[in-house]
Design an enzyme around this catalytic site. Sequence first.
Site, PDB file in Angstrom:
ATOM      1  N   ARG A 155      -8.223   4.672  20.200  1.00 19.98           N
ATOM      2  CA  ARG A 155      -8.918   5.878  19.763  1.00 19.98           C
ATOM      3  C   ARG A 155     -10.412   5.647  19.584  1.00 19.98           C
ATOM      4  NH1 ARG A 155      -5.108   9.308  15.741  1.00 19.98           N
ATOM      5  NH2 ARG A 155      -7.119  10.328  15.485  1.00 19.98           N
ATOM      6  N   GLU A 264     -15.037 -10.665   4.129  1.00 17.92           N
ATOM      7  CA  GLU A 264     -15.685  -9.396   3.831  1.00 17.92           C
ATOM      8  C   GLU A 264     -16.975  -9.621   3.047  1.00 17.92           C
ATOM      9  OE1 GLU A 264     -14.864  -5.649   4.074  1.00 17.92           O
ATOM     10  OE2 GLU A 264     -14.402  -6.745   5.895  1.00 17.92           O
ATOM     11  N   HIS A 283     -20.126  -4.317   7.099  1.00 13.36           N
ATOM     12  CA  HIS A 283     -18.906  -3.544   7.357  1.00 13.36           C
ATOM     13  C   HIS A 283     -19.070  -2.096   6.882  1.00 13.36           C
ATOM     14  CE1 HIS A 283     -14.223  -3.670   7.697  1.00 13.36           C
ATOM     15  NE2 HIS A 283     -14.786  -2.743   8.451  1.00 13.36           N
TER      16      HIS A 283
END
Length: 316
Positions: A155, A264, A283
């Site tokens: 997608r 992260e 991010h």
Amino acid sequence: MKTVVAEPLFIDQELLEELAAPLRAEGHECVVFDEKPTSLADWTERVADCDQLILANAPLPKEALDAAPNLKYINVAFTGTDHVPVDVAKARDIAVSNAAGYSDDAVAELVLGMTLSLLRELREADAATRKGGRAVDFMGLEIHGRTVGIIGTGRIGMRVAALFKAFGAKLVGYNRSEHEEAKALGLAYLPLNELLKVSDIVTVHLPATPQTKGLLAAPQFALMKKSAILINAARGPIVNAQDLAAALASETIAGAGVDVFDQEPPLEKSPLFGAPHVLLTPHIGYFTEEAMEKRARLVFANAARFVRGEALESLV
């Protein structure tokens, strides 16, 4: 039934109350935490008596499931589920879903933004302008007419393809299976190594799996054009950061835009910090006002289905 929203969803309070209202109107409890859990103890407290758990991207320890005997559904407000112990949950008959599609536009637009910033040296031009810089110092490059290699035509990859197509780029792609929608857009599928050889811009849109870990490393960078740039707004482990830093330092490739890391942000250390010609963001690909509202609506729609015993969407 009790629904626990274990971390902030970054929507305003009015919208949160609107989305939770149908659950409460039907007599169900909905508890919302306004800070991320930071320890196993936090998780244990939050999941203790819940039937449904809503979380975004905070890593869910598998040990927390031991403290949740009533839990039947983990409703993930995120595209990826690599931060959730899906196998453990399924072994305990706990359903897991994600919020597929909520950030397609947001991530795709960041990819275009990073590409434009690198090709037109926007950061460098801004800094130079403040010191009296001249246009002659910043001859840029255009997307139009260049070949964009899209690794992963799901997608988000398809949305990226459509945006690059609008800029007049040529499209090539790599995916486990070929999609007719991509071909209709003019994208030609190639083996990965061939895509790397012919592309001026390479953008990654695959999930993090054992098969994709380290998919792009020194041997792959050596195949790319010296003038090529790489964009990774998918998952950090797909690209070997140490090898990418070396490829940038040796001018094996011309530049990179990286929004995702092995760890992260905030990062303690990354080999990319000292690399030249790299644009780093913490991010933020998914993080727009529009995407946050869209994912909240998706998640609470599934939450309502769960308490009513209806079929859930986007199960993983």
